[in-house]
Scaffold this motif. Sequence first.
Motif, PDB file in Angstrom:
ATOM      1  N   ILE A  90     -13.925   7.494  36.799  1.00  0.00           N
ATOM      2  CA  ILE A  90     -14.648   6.705  37.778  1.00  0.00           C
ATOM      3  C   ILE A  90     -14.411   7.314  39.157  1.00  0.00           C
ATOM      4  O   ILE A  90     -13.397   7.964  39.406  1.00  0.00           O
ATOM      5  CB  ILE A  90     -14.260   5.217  37.777  1.00  0.00           C
ATOM      6  N   TYR A  91     -15.372   7.074  40.055  1.00  0.00           N
ATOM      7  CA  TYR A  91     -15.299   7.603  41.413  1.00  0.00           C
ATOM      8  C   TYR A  91     -15.530   6.467  42.404  1.00  0.00           C
ATOM      9  O   TYR A  91     -16.478   5.698  42.267  1.00  0.00           O
ATOM     10  CB  TYR A  91     -16.342   8.702  41.631  1.00  0.00           C
ATOM     11  N   LEU A  92     -14.632   6.367  43.359  1.00  0.00           N
ATOM     12  CA  LEU A  92     -14.791   5.422  44.449  1.00  0.00           C
ATOM     13  C   LEU A  92     -15.161   6.189  45.701  1.00  0.00           C
ATOM     14  O   LEU A  92     -14.469   7.142  46.073  1.00  0.00           O
ATOM     15  CB  LEU A  92     -13.496   4.652  44.708  1.00  0.00           C
ATOM     16  N   LYS A  93     -16.244   5.786  46.344  1.00  0.00           N
ATOM     17  CA  LYS A  93     -16.610   6.336  47.639  1.00  0.00           C
ATOM     18  C   LYS A  93     -16.421   5.256  48.694  1.00  0.00           C
ATOM     19  O   LYS A  93     -16.029   4.128  48.380  1.00  0.00           O
ATOM     20  CB  LYS A  93     -18.050   6.838  47.631  1.00  0.00           C
ATOM     21  N   GLU A  94     -16.673   5.609  49.937  1.00  0.00           N
ATOM     22  CA  GLU A  94     -16.478   4.683  51.041  1.00  0.00           C
ATOM     23  C   GLU A  94     -17.181   3.354  50.802  1.00  0.00           C
ATOM     24  O   GLU A  94     -18.364   3.310  50.452  1.00  0.00           O
ATOM     25  CB  GLU A  94     -16.985   5.316  52.343  1.00  0.00           C
ATOM     26  N   ASN A  95     -16.440   2.262  50.946  1.00  0.00           N
ATOM     27  CA  ASN A  95     -16.891   0.875  50.792  1.00  0.00           C
ATOM     28  C   ASN A  95     -17.125   0.466  49.344  1.00  0.00           C
ATOM     29  O   ASN A  95     -17.660  -0.602  49.081  1.00  0.00           O
ATOM     30  CB  ASN A  95     -18.142   0.575  51.632  1.00  0.00           C
ATOM     31  N   ASP A  96     -16.698   1.281  48.385  1.00  0.00           N
ATOM     32  CA  ASP A  96     -16.696   0.861  46.979  1.00  0.00           C
ATOM     33  C   ASP A  96     -15.411   0.102  46.686  1.00  0.00           C
ATOM     34  O   ASP A  96     -14.353   0.379  47.258  1.00  0.00           O
ATOM     35  CB  ASP A  96     -16.759   2.083  46.051  1.00  0.00           C
ATOM     36  N   PHE A  97     -15.503  -0.858  45.765  1.00  0.00           N
ATOM     37  CA  PHE A  97     -14.304  -1.521  45.272  1.00  0.00           C
ATOM     38  C   PHE A  97     -14.372  -1.568  43.754  1.00  0.00           C
ATOM     39  O   PHE A  97     -15.456  -1.479  43.156  1.00  0.00           O
ATOM     40  CB  PHE A  97     -14.166  -2.937  45.845  1.00  0.00           C
ATOM     41  N   CYS A  98     -13.220  -1.682  43.126  1.00  0.00           N
ATOM     42  CA  CYS A  98     -13.209  -1.873  41.686  1.00  0.00           C
ATOM     43  C   CYS A  98     -12.116  -2.863  41.313  1.00  0.00           C
ATOM     44  O   CYS A  98     -11.103  -2.995  42.001  1.00  0.00           O
ATOM     45  CB  CYS A  98     -13.059  -0.557  40.916  1.00  0.00           C
ATOM     46  N   VAL A  99     -12.375  -3.586  40.239  1.00  0.00           N
ATOM     47  CA  VAL A  99     -11.403  -4.498  39.637  1.00  0.00           C
ATOM     48  C   VAL A  99     -11.169  -3.968  38.235  1.00  0.00           C
ATOM     49  O   VAL A  99     -12.130  -3.751  37.485  1.00  0.00           O
ATOM     50  CB  VAL A  99     -11.924  -5.944  39.591  1.00  0.00           C
ATOM     51  N   SER A 100      -9.915  -3.721  37.877  1.00  0.00           N
ATOM     52  CA  SER A 100      -9.666  -2.981  36.644  1.00  0.00           C
ATOM     53  C   SER A 100      -8.383  -3.412  35.955  1.00  0.00           C
ATOM     54  O   SER A 100      -7.406  -3.817  36.602  1.00  0.00           O
ATOM     55  CB  SER A 100      -9.594  -1.482  36.951  1.00  0.00           C
ATOM     56  N   GLU A 101      -8.406  -3.323  34.637  1.00  0.00           N
ATOM     57  CA  GLU A 101      -7.207  -3.454  33.819  1.00  0.00           C
ATOM     58  C   GLU A 101      -6.723  -2.082  33.348  1.00  0.00           C
ATOM     59  O   GLU A 101      -5.775  -1.989  32.580  1.00  0.00           O
ATOM     60  CB  GLU A 101      -7.491  -4.316  32.587  1.00  0.00           C
ATOM     61  N   GLN A 102      -7.378  -1.025  33.806  1.00  0.00           N
ATOM     62  CA  GLN A 102      -7.043   0.328  33.381  1.00  0.00           C
ATOM     63  C   GLN A 102      -6.356   1.075  34.512  1.00  0.00           C
ATOM     64  O   GLN A 102      -6.717   0.922  35.681  1.00  0.00           O
ATOM     65  CB  GLN A 102      -8.311   1.080  32.968  1.00  0.00           C
ATOM     66  N   THR A 103      -5.368   1.874  34.171  1.00  0.00           N
ATOM     67  CA  THR A 103      -4.636   2.641  35.176  1.00  0.00           C
ATOM     68  C   THR A 103      -4.968   4.121  35.045  1.00  0.00           C
ATOM     69  O   THR A 103      -5.386   4.596  33.990  1.00  0.00           O
ATOM     70  CB  THR A 103      -3.120   2.436  35.020  1.00  0.00           C
ATOM     71  N   ALA A 104      -4.756   4.834  36.141  1.00  0.00           N
ATOM     72  CA  ALA A 104      -5.035   6.277  36.141  1.00  0.00           C
ATOM     73  C   ALA A 104      -4.103   6.998  35.191  1.00  0.00           C
ATOM     74  O   ALA A 104      -2.932   6.658  35.059  1.00  0.00           O
ATOM     75  CB  ALA A 104      -4.879   6.831  37.552  1.00  0.00           C
ATOM     76  N   GLN A 105      -4.627   8.011  34.535  1.00  0.00           N
ATOM     77  CA  GLN A 105      -3.848   8.844  33.622  1.00  0.00           C
ATOM     78  C   GLN A 105      -3.510  10.170  34.307  1.00  0.00           C
ATOM     79  O   GLN A 105      -4.382  10.815  34.881  1.00  0.00           O
ATOM     80  CB  GLN A 105      -4.635   9.102  32.337  1.00  0.00           C
ATOM     81  N   LYS A 106      -2.236  10.545  34.286  1.00  0.00           N
ATOM     82  CA  LYS A 106      -1.736  11.842  34.778  1.00  0.00           C
ATOM     83  C   LYS A 106      -1.693  11.949  36.302  1.00  0.00           C
ATOM     84  O   LYS A 106      -0.680  12.334  36.865  1.00  0.00           O
ATOM     85  CB  LYS A 106      -2.562  13.006  34.206  1.00  0.00           C
ATOM     86  N   GLU A 107      -2.807  11.621  36.990  1.00  0.00           N
ATOM     87  CA  GLU A 107      -2.845  11.851  38.426  1.00  0.00           C
ATOM     88  C   GLU A 107      -4.054  11.175  39.037  1.00  0.00           C
ATOM     89  O   GLU A 107      -5.014  10.832  38.350  1.00  0.00           O
ATOM     90  CB  GLU A 107      -2.896  13.355  38.717  1.00  0.00           C
TER      91      GLU A 107
END
Length: 321
Positions: A90-107
């Motif tokens: 997934i990609y977040l750009k300026e003024n994007d938000f996300c709600v998630s139960e998933q965490t980043a893998q590796k980095e």
Amino acid sequence: MIYNILENSDAVSGVTLKNSPNSSTLLLDRADGKGRMTFHTLFPGLTLAFIFVNAPVWPESDENSNLKPLLINYCVSGRSELLLDDGSYIYLKENDFCVSEQTAQKEYIFPTKQYQGIKIYFDLSLLLQSCGELLKSFSLDLPTLEENYCGNHKTYINEADSELENIFQNLWRLSERPSIFHLQIYTLELLHRLLNMEIRPPKTCGFYTETQVEIAKRAAQILSDDLRQHIPVRQIAERFSVSETSLKNYFRGVYGQNISTWLREIRMNEAARLLSDTKRPIAEISEQVGYSNQGKFAAVFKKQFCLSPLEYRRSKNLGNI
């Protein structure tokens, strides 16, 4: 949970944990860049972090990759790439938000090598146990929030509307001089808004497969390996057996810019580096970054930096005296 996240991060090479009475800060210091994440625990089970990064990558520990807190992310500026545990990006750009139960893998990856943002961590069981009456008094049903935003796809991403943007910006204005009271108030307001607003369909263009991301990154490498060359996008698309339109869409998804704009900035930044760090003739630098016409090079450079190449070199030389 936040204690474990911080301790695990402290064990990662290039990352150091600094604790103070009112906050904890992770500092990134690597050859390719620096960054900091400052964490403020607002309630037991709810921690807000302000993120400042000038680096292409922030490494994540394997242990943290296995934790599953509920997360809210908001991008103030820059661009963030996250590889999720289901293999999607997934990609977040300026003024994007996300709600998630998933965490980043590796980095965490920052394609533009710059990012500022807000992250809020929820340990729901601890928060409900310790602050159940407070949440109830504000009609904040967090299990419902989790179900509404994460029930179908585990991660929801969209552009913040004007009301959400205003709340996030109120939080961000406290990043350098935090007030725990005001951070608490604005965070409660954010949760109230998320629970009571009409939930728009998620922004599907924020999600990309591993193959699509790899194609975009390899295309960027090909284009930037030798800036003297002008390789047609069509030729690169054929190399990866995709349409030219698809390649352009993947590229814009990863880097947030179309190919021509991105490549022009790469060329100008390299020209600026050569003007500052070397004594090579401007005509030679112009050719090195792909401009056989020195006049056109000077015009594009001035548009980018508001100085001609010669003026830019002189300003840098004066700064070094």
